[in-house]
Write an enzyme that holds these catalytic residues in place. Structure first.
Site, short mmCIF file in Angstrom:
data_model
loop_
_atom_site.label_atom_id
_atom_site.label_comp_id
_atom_site.label_asym_id
_atom_site.label_seq_id
_atom_site.Cartn_x
_atom_site.Cartn_y
_atom_site.Cartn_z
N SER A 230 0.84 -1.19 0.00
CA SER A 230 0.00 0.00 0.00
C SER A 230 0.88 1.25 0.00
O SER A 230 1.69 1.44 -0.91
CB SER A 230 -0.96 -0.04 1.19
OG SER A 230 -1.96 0.95 1.08
N GLU A 353 -9.70 -4.80 -3.75
CA GLU A 353 -8.96 -3.87 -2.88
C GLU A 353 -9.90 -2.97 -2.08
O GLU A 353 -9.77 -2.82 -0.87
CB GLU A 353 -8.03 -3.00 -3.73
CG GLU A 353 -6.89 -3.73 -4.40
CD GLU A 353 -5.69 -3.92 -3.50
OE1 GLU A 353 -5.77 -3.59 -2.31
OE2 GLU A 353 -4.67 -4.41 -4.00
N HIS A 452 -8.02 -5.31 0.33
CA HIS A 452 -6.73 -4.71 0.62
C HIS A 452 -6.15 -5.31 1.91
O HIS A 452 -6.88 -5.51 2.89
CB HIS A 452 -6.95 -3.20 0.79
CG HIS A 452 -5.73 -2.36 0.76
ND1 HIS A 452 -4.88 -2.30 -0.32
CD2 HIS A 452 -5.23 -1.49 1.68
CE1 HIS A 452 -3.91 -1.44 -0.06
NE2 HIS A 452 -4.08 -0.94 1.14
#
Length: 544
Positions: A230, A353, A452
């Site tokens: 990320s 995500e 995510h």
């Protein structure tokens, strides 16, 4: 995806192996046993230019915690680039982690990931941690991990990012790092023409520290892999632009869910956001901000969420800046030219995500088709209705929020990541390997799907450190452990050789323009050609 029986058999075989067993069976040569046998010093000590460090022996590894890599960014050094640490006299104790960077904290964390940062917090946070099989002259490959957290949260000392599994299973030297977050790391003031991105100056100082000191811990300074997830993956790309003597500071890059779709603000745009922050606190300038306690600065983040958030977009109240000093272009460009083009890249995302941030939000659950169409126009213009129909058709029974989440995930993560892979493949220089993490979690009636961060415990193969994470609830242990063994060993293989292939998984070909091979990491791990081809063509209807 196709369900190839031979590949199913490969996965079945891998599910009964732990990460260490995979490595001992030939990936990459039984290093776990070597490490455990060698790391038997009762109290490991290393001598560095800054001074002597005394670490601790944990699980057969020599571990050094809370090692300062830059001067504390306090007082007049708040909102200044990272400065060299002055060093110390005598032997410094390195048996306890240093404090994490100041950040918002809520007991128990969020309903998806749980806690992603816990006290103690302090501005004096620029430390790193090292795990090594032995502090010798073996010149092992090095992995430097940069945590994510929306530029707001996280720490290199979190148990979930412990370097022990990689160090033990791969005979690697592993380093994790703390860096400035939130307003202390990302506000920009443009003082006297100076740059911003203080977070980036921290990370660059840490990377240089690793290059200059890792040999003392048994690592090879010429064989560093920078890895992150990320915001940490975004950082990896940004660091590709660092080029002393025209050479990259690291050899390989692992980018897990990099948000390369972020529109990085200009100096003018960043100054506007900093003005908003000043207004929130009722301060007139940065000099006054320097007099405030960090707790007050971090507390203003909540109001910044309210003032900067936009419907249908991932909220990021603090962002990097194209300041022309520390960062002169979008980080994705830095892996395409100059020294960054010579770095091997492994890149990928999870399939859903955006479900991480939106699937459990009741306000978004009530989204209407008209709202989502309005958001889709930002991406597709007058083709928004066509795009909405394509996303809805891909998920029979999809609600407007499901279309929205797929659109956000593609905008921010999947499509810009694949665009980077496309452009690197076209350049035909260093290889790029692509993956997509597709295993869904059943928790919350399956609403999260493959969100995510879900790949993280599989990459580190350390589920025992993730007991606080709700999103792992209900996963089948056999599938979970088997996929973790496969993924963990692939990451180790890439760090050691630049190639993620190993015997217990299907053949993983590099991403090329004619095949566009993407490894689908799922209960059946499968190499798939042009996995996102439909969506790529939807966004570029006149091209390939």
């Amino acid at each position: 995806m196709t369900d190839d029986p031979s590949r199913r058999e490969v996965l079945k075989n891998s599910t009964v192996l732990t990460g260490a067993a995979l490595l001992s069976s030939g990936i990459p040569g039984g290093y776990a046993a070597q490490a455990a046998a060698k790391a038997d010093d009762p109290s490991p000590v290393v001598d560095l230019p800054a001074g002597r460090l005394r670490g601790v022996l944990e699980g057969g590894l020599a571990v050094f915690k809370g090692v300062p890599y830059a001067a504390p960014p306090v007082g007049p050094l708040r909102w200044r680039p990272a400065q060299p640490h002055p060093g110390w006299s005598g032997t410094r104790d390195a048996t306890a982690f240093g404090p994490s960077a100041p950040q918002l904290y809520r007991e128990g964390g969020d309903p998806v990931l749980g806690s992603h940062g816990s006290p103690p917090f302090d501005e004096d946070c620029l430390t790193l941690n090292v795990w090594t099989p032995r502090a010798d002259d073996a010149k092992r490959p090095v992995m430097l991990w940069i945590h994510g957290g929306g530029f707001l949260s996280g720490s290199g000392s979190l148990p979930i990012y412990s370097g022990d599994t990689f160090a033990r299973d791969g005979d690697l030297v592993v380093v994790t790092v703390n860096y400035r977050l939130g307003p202390l790391g990302y506000l920009y003031f443009g003082e006297d023409g100076a740059g911003g991105n203080f977070w980036l100056t921290d990370q660059l100082a840490a990377l240089r520290w690793v290059r200059d000191n890792v040999a003392a811990f048994g690592g090879d300074p010429d064989d560093i892999t920078l890895a992150g997830q990320s915001g940490g993956a975004f950082s990896v790309a940004a660091l590709a632009g660092a080029r002393p003597a025209g050479r990259p500071l690291f050899r390989r890059a692992i980018l897990q869910s990099p948000p390369l779709g972020l529109q990085v603000p200009t100096r003018t745009e960043s100054l506007q956001r900093s003005a908003t922050f000043l207004d929130v606190l009722g301060a007139k300038d940065v000099a006054q901000l320097r007099t405030l306690p960090w707790q007050q600065l971090v507390g203003a983040t909540i109001e910044m969420f309210k003032r900067t958030g936009r419907w249908g977009y991932w909220s990021t109240p603090f962002l990097p800046v194209i300041d022309g000093v520390t960062l002169d272009r979008h980080p994705s460009e830095l892996l395409l030219g100059g020294p960054g083009a010579d770095i091997d890249v492994l890149i990928g995302c999870t399939r859903e995500e955006a479900n991480f941030a939106f699937a459990l939000d009741p306000a978004y659950a009530a989204a209407t088709k008209e709202q989502v169409l309005a958001r889709a126009r930002d991406t597709f213009g007058n083709r928004a209705s066509e795009a909405y129909g394509a996303y809805a058709q891909a998920r029979p029974g999809a609600r407007p929020v499901d279309v929205l989440m797929d659109l956000i995930g593609d905008d921010l993560f999947r499509m810009p990541g694949l665009e980077l892979a496309e452009r690197r493949a076209a350049a035909r220089k260093r290889p790029v390997w692509a993956y997509q993490f597709d295993l869904p979690t059943p928790v919350y009636d399956g609403k999260l799907a493959a969100p995510h961060c879900l790949e993280l415990p599989f990459v580190f193969d350390n589920f025992d450190k993730w007991s606080q994470a709700p999103f792992l609830t209900g996963l089948d242990p056999r599938i979970r452990e088997g996929l973790a063994s496969t993924v963990h060993a692939a990451w180790i293989s890439f760090i050691r050789t630049g190639d993620p292939n190993h015997p217990a998984m299907p053949n993983w070909q590099r991403y090329e323009r004619d095949t566009r091979t993407t490894m689908s990491l799922d209960s059946v791990t499968t190499a798939t050609e042009d996995l996102a081809g439909h969506w790529r063509r939807l966004r570029r209807p006149t091209g390939s």
